[in-house]
Design an enzyme around this catalytic site. Structure first.
Site, PDB file in Angstrom:
ATOM      1  N   ASP A  53       0.869  -1.174   0.000  1.00  0.00           N
ATOM      2  CA  ASP A  53       0.000   0.000   0.000  1.00  0.00           C
ATOM      3  C   ASP A  53       0.910   1.230   0.000  1.00  0.00           C
ATOM      4  O   ASP A  53       1.480   1.597   1.019  1.00  0.00           O
ATOM      5  CB  ASP A  53      -0.893  -0.036   1.244  1.00  0.00           C
ATOM      6  CG  ASP A  53      -1.840   1.157   1.275  1.00  0.00           C
ATOM      7  OD1 ASP A  53      -1.748   2.014   0.352  1.00  0.00           O
ATOM      8  OD2 ASP A  53      -2.653   1.227   2.205  1.00  0.00           O
ATOM      9  N   ASP A 371      28.222  18.936 -54.482  1.00  0.00           N
ATOM     10  CA  ASP A 371      27.391  20.130 -54.642  1.00  0.00           C
ATOM     11  C   ASP A 371      27.947  21.069 -55.719  1.00  0.00           C
ATOM     12  O   ASP A 371      29.159  21.233 -55.846  1.00  0.00           O
ATOM     13  CB  ASP A 371      27.377  20.850 -53.283  1.00  0.00           C
ATOM     14  CG  ASP A 371      26.266  21.865 -53.181  1.00  0.00           C
ATOM     15  OD1 ASP A 371      25.569  22.100 -54.181  1.00  0.00           O
ATOM     16  OD2 ASP A 371      26.096  22.413 -52.077  1.00  0.00           O
ATOM     17  N   ARG A 447      21.830  28.128 -43.656  1.00  0.00           N
ATOM     18  CA  ARG A 447      22.677  28.026 -44.842  1.00  0.00           C
ATOM     19  C   ARG A 447      21.974  28.709 -46.026  1.00  0.00           C
ATOM     20  O   ARG A 447      22.057  28.279 -47.167  1.00  0.00           O
ATOM     21  CB  ARG A 447      22.986  26.574 -45.198  1.00  0.00           C
ATOM     22  CG  ARG A 447      24.361  26.410 -45.843  1.00  0.00           C
ATOM     23  CD  ARG A 447      24.571  25.021 -46.401  1.00  0.00           C
ATOM     24  NE  ARG A 447      25.929  24.854 -46.880  1.00  0.00           N
ATOM     25  CZ  ARG A 447      26.308  24.011 -47.807  1.00  0.00           C
ATOM     26  NH1 ARG A 447      25.428  23.231 -48.395  1.00  0.00           N
ATOM     27  NH2 ARG A 447      27.546  23.923 -48.178  1.00  0.00           N
ATOM     28  N   LYS A 480      24.856  10.625 -53.499  1.00  0.00           N
ATOM     29  CA  LYS A 480      24.983  11.116 -52.114  1.00  0.00           C
ATOM     30  C   LYS A 480      23.772  12.007 -51.856  1.00  0.00           C
ATOM     31  O   LYS A 480      23.573  13.007 -52.541  1.00  0.00           O
ATOM     32  CB  LYS A 480      26.281  11.906 -51.976  1.00  0.00           C
ATOM     33  CG  LYS A 480      26.498  12.503 -50.597  1.00  0.00           C
ATOM     34  CD  LYS A 480      27.913  13.085 -50.526  1.00  0.00           C
ATOM     35  CE  LYS A 480      28.106  13.998 -49.338  1.00  0.00           C
ATOM     36  NZ  LYS A 480      29.381  14.726 -49.435  1.00  0.00           N
ATOM     37  N   ASP A 482      21.883  14.451 -49.512  1.00  0.00           N
ATOM     38  CA  ASP A 482      22.265  15.337 -48.407  1.00  0.00           C
ATOM     39  C   ASP A 482      21.071  16.136 -47.884  1.00  0.00           C
ATOM     40  O   ASP A 482      20.068  16.299 -48.581  1.00  0.00           O
ATOM     41  CB  ASP A 482      23.330  16.318 -48.941  1.00  0.00           C
ATOM     42  CG  ASP A 482      24.283  16.791 -47.870  1.00  0.00           C
ATOM     43  OD1 ASP A 482      23.969  16.638 -46.681  1.00  0.00           O
ATOM     44  OD2 ASP A 482      25.358  17.317 -48.235  1.00  0.00           O
ATOM     45  N   CYS A 530      23.613  11.651 -46.030  1.00  0.00           N
ATOM     46  CA  CYS A 530      24.462  12.720 -45.512  1.00  0.00           C
ATOM     47  C   CYS A 530      23.541  13.785 -44.934  1.00  0.00           C
ATOM     48  O   CYS A 530      22.432  13.984 -45.437  1.00  0.00           O
ATOM     49  CB  CYS A 530      25.285  13.292 -46.669  1.00  0.00           C
ATOM     50  SG  CYS A 530      26.392  14.621 -46.172  1.00  0.00           S
ATOM     51  N   ASP A 552      31.376  16.110 -41.411  1.00  0.00           N
ATOM     52  CA  ASP A 552      32.125  17.041 -42.266  1.00  0.00           C
ATOM     53  C   ASP A 552      33.517  17.284 -41.696  1.00  0.00           C
ATOM     54  O   ASP A 552      34.351  17.906 -42.334  1.00  0.00           O
ATOM     55  CB  ASP A 552      31.376  18.374 -42.380  1.00  0.00           C
ATOM     56  CG  ASP A 552      30.327  18.328 -43.480  1.00  0.00           C
ATOM     57  OD1 ASP A 552      30.256  17.307 -44.196  1.00  0.00           O
ATOM     58  OD2 ASP A 552      29.568  19.303 -43.628  1.00  0.00           O
TER      59      ASP A 552
HETATM   60  C1  GLA Z   1      27.364  18.968 -46.604  1.00  0.00           C
HETATM   61  C2  GLA Z   1      28.081  17.650 -46.746  1.00  0.00           C
HETATM   62  C3  GLA Z   1      29.375  17.840 -47.459  1.00  0.00           C
HETATM   63  C4  GLA Z   1      29.109  18.456 -48.812  1.00  0.00           C
HETATM   64  C5  GLA Z   1      28.351  19.759 -48.645  1.00  0.00           C
HETATM   65  C6  GLA Z   1      27.924  20.331 -49.974  1.00  0.00           C
HETATM   66  O1  GLA Z   1      27.987  19.810 -45.713  1.00  0.00           O
HETATM   67  O2  GLA Z   1      28.266  17.056 -45.498  1.00  0.00           O
HETATM   68  O3  GLA Z   1      30.046  16.628 -47.601  1.00  0.00           O
HETATM   69  O4  GLA Z   1      28.386  17.563 -49.597  1.00  0.00           O
HETATM   70  O5  GLA Z   1      27.186  19.577 -47.867  1.00  0.00           O
HETATM   71  O6  GLA Z   1      27.185  21.472 -49.865  1.00  0.00           O
END
Ligand code: GLA
Length: 731
Positions: A53, A371, A447, A480, A482, A530, A552
């Site tokens: 209890d 990129d 960004r 890749k 991202d 990524c 990165d």
């Molecule tokens: C991120 C990824 C990098 C690269 C940049 C490109 O930061 O982690 O490896 O691809 O974007 O803008």
């Protein structure tokens, strides 16, 4: 049978090869959690539960005069809401009458072969060699008719139990789900437990933190819309004496890529409750009558063999039961070079071919155009969303560029960031309503980009079509994928005001649909995930991506810590790792030895490298191939803890048959005239002899000697020297 229901005792015992998980119905039809730990056959473990209890811990009304039965003190399999249990809970529902209450009691169960499948969410699958059974237990609230179906798939040989929950609105009016966890687990006494997690930040992901459980809620979460750099959806509960090699620990890995929460509470009686699931901040889901909601899955394991035992269970599981891509096991992954740190946005077709030619001599087999190749993308202020080739940079066109690369005998990879849009893009100009932006409040920029509302079907379709059209236009071998910011401004123009709480989860469901469509129709393309490095490195992403870019931060010594932390859950073959120009004081060989603790590749301008460096890289690429199977499919051992200051770091991969092992040692700061350092190996066969080369000599030593006496590491060497010892069993 891995799931045993004892009709008489009303116990459910879930058996993996070395663990048992047990529940029992009874006591007003609540489902009690009885046990998780080393196998106990089907012994009814309810004898461990005592009832007192307890003051201020209320009793369900139908327990009548019985004051010793309180949900506040009993171990439960899934919690109720407002039924006198004041601990963290697994469900919060607002019923159609406005009440916040859920009193789930057992109504039925079923057992079937094979794992459960979730609607729109990834889950683990069974291979031909696996025995997998599933148990579904239905709990129902007698008043609201809301049901929660508890799902358990037992991967017997793999020592994994996959768990999830499904909410069903069995009533005749809409309800609102404000919190729903994938799992809840109660330990009768948790005062002896530590909690381990993998906190971090951009550039320093998945570091390791271990702390004792104390009397408050330990909460590990991401509210960033992605699983995040800051926390990983993974925690371990380990007994205080548990270390790498010995002791009990429990792993919980959530298969989800959005905001999440994992909470552990040591309560007033030292009982420990853990819940884990979708992040509940800004989460609110409406369910109409008859509608269902599936939570993501949690992969649970128990190891009696310390953290190494737990990691081995997860590594084997991740290598076999998450991702069906041929690139996980059947097709060897090429050594790649990525253009990002070599050229950033400043490249054209000629420069790419220059890098590819030079890289070929380094043993590189694939060039990845990162990129900057699309739209009007010369910096990170424009172009995202415009997935067509920038003809000022790729003047020859994509098909021809890929042809030139394949004439060099190399493969071609390409980068995308499809979930995002730049305001300076044709896509944004055409569809400003596709971004997440709260009416009247300009969206947060990060960004200098905005987030697409990928919960919307038409946005998903745009992404699927535009990415597919690039993939189908040339012979592309690798992608890749991202994402370079967190998700904010949660608002969808496609949903009414009262459904905006669904936006964060719909985003994640949208992502999974996009990936299912694109990857499903391109089985010959290898996909790497990524998120500004490793900001979305989670088990659900590994269902889609063969590997994920770890960070990165390519500084090799930081990567030792990153790999160590990641390796608690993730296998070597899932961690993207590259040799770059960062940390010039570290020799190339050492950088490569560290990158080989991941998927290995380069991220530098090969066309500017010295001849001798090219030769070194070639040698290291050859080593990567020579030891590919050991590295990717062997048992991984952490031999040192890089979070404890020391003179050197070391790790080891041992073949499953223990015929071979690969040991890597990196010296950090061997003090002048200091002590001799030894590295004790693990996982070898103690009774066999192993041959290895040591300081130019052939040594043959028993597994016993190597594991107990260790390898003496040469100490008259410069800092950051690496040694790679390859051991083969003889006789
Ligand atoms: C991120 C990824 C990098 C690269 C940049 C490109 O930061 O982690 O490896 O691809 O974007 O803008």
């Amino acid at each position: 049978m891995s799931i045993v229901y004892n009709e008489k005792k009303k116990t459910f015992s879930l058996h993996t090869a070395s663990a048992t998980y047990q529940m029992k119905t009874g006591n007003l039809n609540y489902v009690k959690h009885l046990y998780y730990g080393p196998s106990i056959c089907d012994e009814d473990m309810s004898y461990r539960i005592r009832r007192y209890d307890r003051g201020f811990s209320g009793n369900p009304y139908d327990s009548l005069e019985e004051r010793t039965f309180s949900l506040d003190a009993q171990p439960q399999e899934f919690t109720t809401q407002q039924q006198g249990d004041f601990r963290i809970n697994s469900i919060e529902v607002c019923n159609s009458d406005g009440s916040f209450s859920f009193d789930g009691r057992y109504v039925s169960h079923r057992i079937y072969e094979g794992p459960f499948v979730l609607k729109g969410l990834p889950a683990a699958f069974a291979t031909d060699r696996d025995t997998v059974d599933t148990l579904e237990i239905v709990l129902e609230d007698a008043v609201s008719k809301v049901q929660v179906v508890l799902l358990y798939s037992v991967f017997e040989e793999k020592n994994i139990i996959m768990r999830a929950a499904r909410v069903r609105n069995g009533g005749n009016k809409a309800i609102r789900l404000e919190r729903i966890m994938s799992c809840c687990i109660d330990y009768l006494n948790g005062s002896n437990m530590d909690i381990l997690s993998l906190p971090g930040r951009y550039g320093q992901e998945r570091q390791v933190e271990r702390q004792p459980m104390t009397h408050h809620v330990h909460r590990i979460r991401s509210g960033r819309g992605i699983s995040s750099h800051q926390q990983n959806p993974f925690i371990v509960l380990a007994e205080r004496s548990t270390n790498e090699d010995h002791g009990a620990c429990y792993g919980f890995a959530l298969m989800y890529s959005g905001s999440f929460t994992a909470e552990a509470e040591l309560d007033q009686y030292d009982q420990l409750r853990l819940v884990m699931g979708i992040g509940d901040s800004m989460f609110c889901y409406s369910l109409d009558p008859g509608e269902e909601f599936d939570t993501p899955a949690v992969l649970m394991t128990f190891s009696a063999d310390g953290l190494t035992g737990m990691s081995h269970i997860y590594h084997d599981f991740f290598r076999n039961n998450l991702n069906r891509s041929k690139f996980v096991r059947d097709v060897r992954r090429p050594v790649l070079i990525n253009t990002w740190e070599a050229a950033f946005f400043d490249f054209d077709d000629v420069k790419l071919i220059e890098i590819a030619k030079a890289a070929r001599d380094m043993g590189v087999e694939m060039i990845v155009m990162d990129d900057g190749w699309y739209g009007k993308r010369d910096d990170d202020n424009a172009g995202l969303g415009d997935w067509y080739v920038n003809q000022d940079k790729i003047r020859c066109g994509l098909p021809d560029l890929v042809r030139q690369v394949s004439k060099l005998g190399m493969k071609f990879g390409i980068w995308f960031e499809p979930e995002m849009v730049s305001e300076d893009s044709d896509l944004y100009r055409a569809h400003p309503e596709w971004v997440m932006e709260i009416p009247g409040r300009p969206a947060v920029r990060s960004r200098n980009q905005l987030v697409l509302d990928i919960g919307r079907r038409e946005v998903q379709d745009y992404i699927i079509e535009s990415v597919n059209s690039i993939l189908d236009s040339a012979d592309i071998y690798y992608v890749k994928w991202d994402i370079n910011r967190a998700v904010t401004d949660l608002w969808s123009n496609a949903l009414p005001a009262d459904r905006q709480g669904e936006v964060p989860h719909r985003y994640v469901l949208g992502l999974y649909r996009i990936l299912d469509e694109i990857i499903g129709t391109h089985p010959d393309i290898m996909f790497e995930g990524c998120a500004g490095g490793g900001g979305r490195f989670d088990p659900a992403m590994l269902v889609y991506f063969t590997q994920i870019w770890s960070s990165d931060n390519t500084k090799p010594l930081d990567n030792i810590r990153l790999h160590y932390g990641s390796s608690l859950l993730y296998p070597v073959c899932s961690m993207g790792a590259h040799v770059s120009d960062a940390s010039p004081m570290v020799p190339l060989e050492t950088k490569a030895a560290i990158a080989m603790c991941g998927t290995f590749g380069f991220e530098l301008d090969a066309s500017q490298m010295k001849k001798e460096d090219i030769r070194t890289c070639r040698k290291m690429s050859e080593l990567y191939h020579r030891y590919y199977n050991l590295n990717f499919f062997g048992d991984y051992y952490r031999l040192t803890d890089p979070f404890i200051p020391g003179n050197l770091e070391s790790w080891e991969n041992v073949a499953k048959d223990r015929n071979e092992a690969l040991v890597t040692v990196v010296t950090e700061h061997l003090t002048v005239n200091g002590p001799q350092e030894y590295i004790r190996l693990k996982g070898l066969d103690p009774d066999r002899l192993y041959r290895m080369e040591h300081e130019g000599k052939d040594l043959v030593l028993s597994g016993m000697a190597l594991m107990h006496g260790g390898i003496p590491i040469p100490r008259e060497v410069p800092d950051f020297t690496s040694f790679i010892y390859h051991l083969t069993a003889v006789g």
